[in-house]
Design a protein around this motif. Structure first.
Motif, PDB file in Angstrom:
ATOM      1  N   THR A 132     -11.453  -4.257  -4.073  1.00 35.09           N
ATOM      2  CA  THR A 132     -10.415  -3.412  -3.496  1.00 35.09           C
ATOM      3  C   THR A 132     -10.985  -2.587  -2.351  1.00 35.09           C
ATOM      4  OG1 THR A 132      -8.583  -1.914  -4.000  1.00 35.09           O
ATOM      5  CG2 THR A 132     -10.693  -1.409  -5.067  1.00 35.09           C
ATOM      6  N   THR A 133     -10.114  -2.214  -1.418  1.00 30.95           N
ATOM      7  CA  THR A 133     -10.516  -1.423  -0.256  1.00 30.95           C
ATOM      8  C   THR A 133     -10.356   0.055  -0.592  1.00 30.95           C
ATOM      9  OG1 THR A 133      -9.310  -3.150   0.968  1.00 30.95           O
ATOM     10  CG2 THR A 133     -10.213  -1.303   2.248  1.00 30.95           C
TER      11      THR A 133
ATOM     12  N   HIS B 185       0.825  -1.218   0.000  1.00 31.79           N
ATOM     13  CA  HIS B 185       0.000   0.000   0.000  1.00 31.79           C
ATOM     14  C   HIS B 185       0.859   1.268   0.000  1.00 31.79           C
ATOM     15  CE1 HIS B 185      -3.544  -2.541   1.658  1.00 31.79           C
ATOM     16  NE2 HIS B 185      -3.634  -2.409   0.357  1.00 31.79           N
TER      17      HIS B 185
END
Ligand code: 6MZ
Length: 357
Positions: free
Chosen positions: A102-103, A70
């Motif tokens: 996806t977040t 990330h």
């Protein structure tokens, strides 16, 4: 791995229903991004290199790796880039229907909101050039493909709630999913480190999502928390992922509820959630004719592909080509899309079976 068999698995049209965007990033892209941040002094490249290259990792280590990924990927232009690459990679191995999850992330320091993160994802989707992509909601789809002889692919999105998030943050993600329905967002996923967070934190947002007609899939039973597993089955999600650590009673509940299971073989073995492929619950579920679908989970992190997952199932469980093809085709029943898409996909499989025979 037998090359001819793997090539056959590549040639079969496939449906991918459990793929995390940031887990599916190419290693070469991660290295390139790490080098840039290394040159800027933000990270130490060799540290990152060691982590990315490591092949066997426990579930705990996987989540540390995600934190690192990330750092490398979470800015708007990189999110756009990885989305394009991931979709093109799935297209290259004949995935004809992809639900990418996806977040949505908020990062105030770079002006990123959950919405702007998702806008960057959508830009990546629109940038895909190797294949015709249809992400439109029901009814519009045929317009996109009319007259085209190019390879085509459906892409839908699931927005993930990370188990580190609060009830409010989870609710924000659900509202965003509702806002983005016209852009191919079809549902919600609950994921993240399974030892973090409580089911009760996410339940209000998941309930609301379900009431609003969004599809729900839950990471369920990656660790042996039988109480949570039971509560999750009682919620009646439309699918669940993994289902590795169920006790007898929860198996019975799952089977009678007929909730489809997204099976991620390599992921389960690599993270040691399942100690050996011969005892994987795929066999029991398959024999019981329980709805299941083979998926990659994190093709980048676990160095796999959907074709490899099919090949692994075939070699580990002794399934022949007819069974493998049927396994790929039956996944259509479990997709989060309308009947029109299902009919179109069935036609694609019918065409393919003629060519493969
Ligand atoms: C649970 C997982 C996962 O959302 O940033 N994720 N959650 N179990 C797994 N099994 C190995 N693999 C991936 O993609 C990365 C995120 O997906 C979830 C984690 O929350 C991870 O941070 P996105 O695109």
């Amino acid at each position: 791995m037998n090359r001819e068999e793997l090539e056959w698995c590549v040639s079969v049209p496939k449906v991918e229903l459990h793929a995390h965007l940031n887990g599916s990033v190419r290693n070469s892209t991660l290295f390139e991004l790490a080098r840039v941040l290394g040159d800027k002094g933000v990270i130490v490249f060799s540290d990152v290199e060691n982590v990315i290259m490591k092949d066997d990792r426990t579930l705990h280590e996987v989540f540390k790796l995600f934190d690192l990924i990330h750092i490398l990927t979470t800015d708007h232009s990189t999110v756009t880039r990885i989305t394009k690459e991931v979709i093109e990679d799935f297209a290259a191995e004949n995935v004809v229907y992809l639900e990418l999850r996806t977040t949505p992330k908020r990062n105030d320091s770079i002006g990123m909101s959950k919405r702007s993160y998702m806008d960057a994802v959508m830009e990546g989707l629109r940038a895909v050039s190797s294949v015709d992509v249809d992400y439109s909601p029901a009814g519009l789809k045929t317009n996109t493909f009319n007259g085209s002889t190019r390879k085509k692919m459906y892409v839908k999105f699931l927005l993930s709630i990370d188990r580190r998030e609060s009830t409010e943050a989870a609710m924000e993600t659900v509202k965003l999913a509702l806002e983005m329905r016209d852009l191919g967002v079809v549902g919600i996923d609950l994921s993240g480190n399974p030892i973090v967070g409580n089911w009760s934190t996410f339940l209000p947002a998941l309930k609301f999502a379900k009431e609003q007609g969004l599809y729900i899939t839950l990471h369920c039973g990656e660790v042996p928390n039988q109480e949570e597993i039971k509560a999750m089955i009682d919620f009646l999600p439309h699918r669940i992922g993994h289902a590795c650590c169920f006790d007898e009673e929860n198996w019975r509940k799952l089977k009678s509820a007929k909730i489809p299971v997204e099976i991620c073989l390599t992921s389960n073995i690599r993270t040691e959630t399942i100690s050996s492929i011969d005892i994987h619950h795929f066999v029991d579920l398959y024999k019981a004719k329980h709805p299941l679908v083979l998926c990659t989970d994190d093709s980048g992190v676990f160095s796999t592909s959907l074709s490899r997952e099919y090949n692994l199932a075939s070699s580990s469980f002794g399934l022949g080509k007819t069974e493998m093809f049927q396994l790929a085709e039956i996944a259509i029943d479990f997709i989060f899309a309308d009947d029109g898409v299902k009919t179109d996909l069935r036609a694609t499989f019918e065409e393919a079976v003629k060519k493969l025979n």
